[in-house]
Design an enzyme around this catalytic site. Structure first.
Site, PDB file in Angstrom:
ATOM      1  CD  GLU A  38      -2.924  -0.685  -0.147  1.00 47.15           C
ATOM      2  OE1 GLU A  38      -3.122   0.336  -0.537  1.00 47.15           O
ATOM      3  OE2 GLU A  38      -3.773  -1.638  -0.691  1.00 47.15           O
ATOM      4  CE1 TYR A  94      -6.930   3.434  -0.303  1.00 51.42           C
ATOM      5  CE2 TYR A  94      -4.667   3.569  -0.287  1.00 51.42           C
ATOM      6  CZ  TYR A  94      -5.683   2.742  -1.001  1.00 51.42           C
ATOM      7  OH  TYR A  94      -5.818   1.722  -1.429  1.00 51.42           O
ATOM      8  CG  ASP A 137      -8.210   2.905  -5.110  1.00 50.83           C
ATOM      9  OD1 ASP A 137      -9.649   2.844  -5.445  1.00 50.83           O
ATOM     10  OD2 ASP A 137      -7.563   2.005  -5.498  1.00 50.83           O
TER      11      ASP A 137
END
Length: 354
Positions: free
Chosen positions: A50, A133, A151
């Site tokens: 990520e 996020y 996203d």
């Protein structure tokens, strides 16, 4: 048209059925079948992927991910790695603050959490370099928590599914609200990855494949004929162009002069060529007095917020030169062009091609 918000469970089940058959094979991902069999993702690998995927494509990240996990298989291995080695391995991936935060986070997880990532959103977001996020993505994918992952792919899918014409970034809260309403309590991690896969493979920015989309029937933008227009985005301001000068100096034995950039700012902590500030009218900043020669070609590079043009100067490095402050002498056998950030490697490539 049906009320999508009141019909979220059937929509989620439809998407999960599609994902079970069409999930992308990614090096950090546990397949739906393996997950159903009780195989859980490794939080370290999810976190690493990520961080790498921020502002970067899957295609660009795969090789870096393989190199990092082969060299540092656990978060403790990464935490113990020298900064320079990690920064060198990251070179070329861009957004170098991510690499610095990667090390900070790995060391906090190792030193303060016994090498185990926190298994809650609040615990994850408290770690260095992890924002909303990334905390949501790790929570959902690694720990199967019902967190909303938003996203660019998810934003596009939600904008089209609900025919939302508010421009980004203003639309983000509305799109997140819609995504949250669709996130199920059952298999939320697979659901998050399924929506991202849908955006990456079916609901693509151009020419979405609506005819084979599992959410074809309820998609409001398809019914309205507006899918190709969405999501709308606020026009970006033109990028300015900055200028700079860099200096390549080499001894006859192959030793190069480089400098380590400050930890804060662009290319922070990376090794690169000495040079001037980057602005409208750069002031020459030779690292030592010499007969500097312009090699006759420019380095051109684009960062997120500006274009950069660098004049490249070349001189012989004196045998008795003593490095100062942040300067480094790198012997021929230790010099690895691949450890340089892309903009600096471009200058080396121009020198090599002379």
């Amino acid at each position: 048209m049906r009320d999508l918000d009141s019909d979220s469970q059937p929509q989620s089940n439809t998407l999960l059925d599609w994902y079970d058959h069409h999930a992308r094979s990614l090096p950090w991902r546990i397949s739906p079948s393996d997950r159903a069999a009780g195989v859980w993702p490794n939080p370290y690998r999810i976190w690493l992927s990520e961080v790498m995927l921020q502002q970067t494509t899957v295609a660009a990240v795969k090789d870096y991910f393989h190199r990092f996990t082969n060299r540092w298989p656990t978060v403790a291995d990464l935490a113990a790695a020298p900064d320079a080695e990690v920064m060198g391995e990251w070179a070329g991936l861009g957004y170098y603050a991510r690499a610095r935060n990667l090390l900070k986070c790995a060391r906090v997880v190792t030193d303060q959490h016994g090498g185990d990532f926190p298994d809650t959103y609040d615990g994850l977001i408290a770690l260095p370099g992890i924002g909303p996020y990334t905390a949501a993505a790790i929570s959902a994918i690694a720990f199967d928590l019902q967190e909303t992952v938003l996203d660019g792919n998810v934003e596009r899918v939600m904008a089209r599914l609900y025919d939302i014409h508010t421009a980004l970034p203003t639309a983000k809260p509305q799109l997140k609200e819609k995504a949250a309403a669709l996130t199920p309590a059952h298999r939320p991690g697979d659901h998050a990855q399924a929506v991202m896969d849908l955006g990456a493979t079916i609901c693509t920015p151009r020419n979405p494949a609506c005819s084979i989309c599992p959410w074809r029937a309820p998609c409001a933008a398809r019914l309205a004929g507006t899918a190709s227009e969405l999501p709308k985005k606020t026009p970006k301001k033109p990028k300015p162009t900055r200028l700079g000068i860099i200096y390549l100096a080499r001894r006859t034995d192959g030793t190069w002069l480089l400098e380590q950039r400050p930890d804060k700012g662009l290319l922070g902590g990376m090794l690169g060529w000495p040079g001037s500030e980057w602005n409208d009218a750069p002031t020459p900043a030779q690292p030592f007095d010499a007969n500097w020669q312009d090699i006759g070609e420019e380095v051109r590079h684009t960062f997120t917020h500006f274009h950069l043009i660098l004049q490249v100067m070349l001189a012989d490095l004196p045998a008795d030169f003593i490095p100062q402050n942040n300067q480094r002498l790198i012997a021929r056998h230790d010099f690895k062009p691949t450890d340089l950030p892309t903009v600096m490697r471009k200058a080396f490539d121009l020198w090599k091609a002379r």
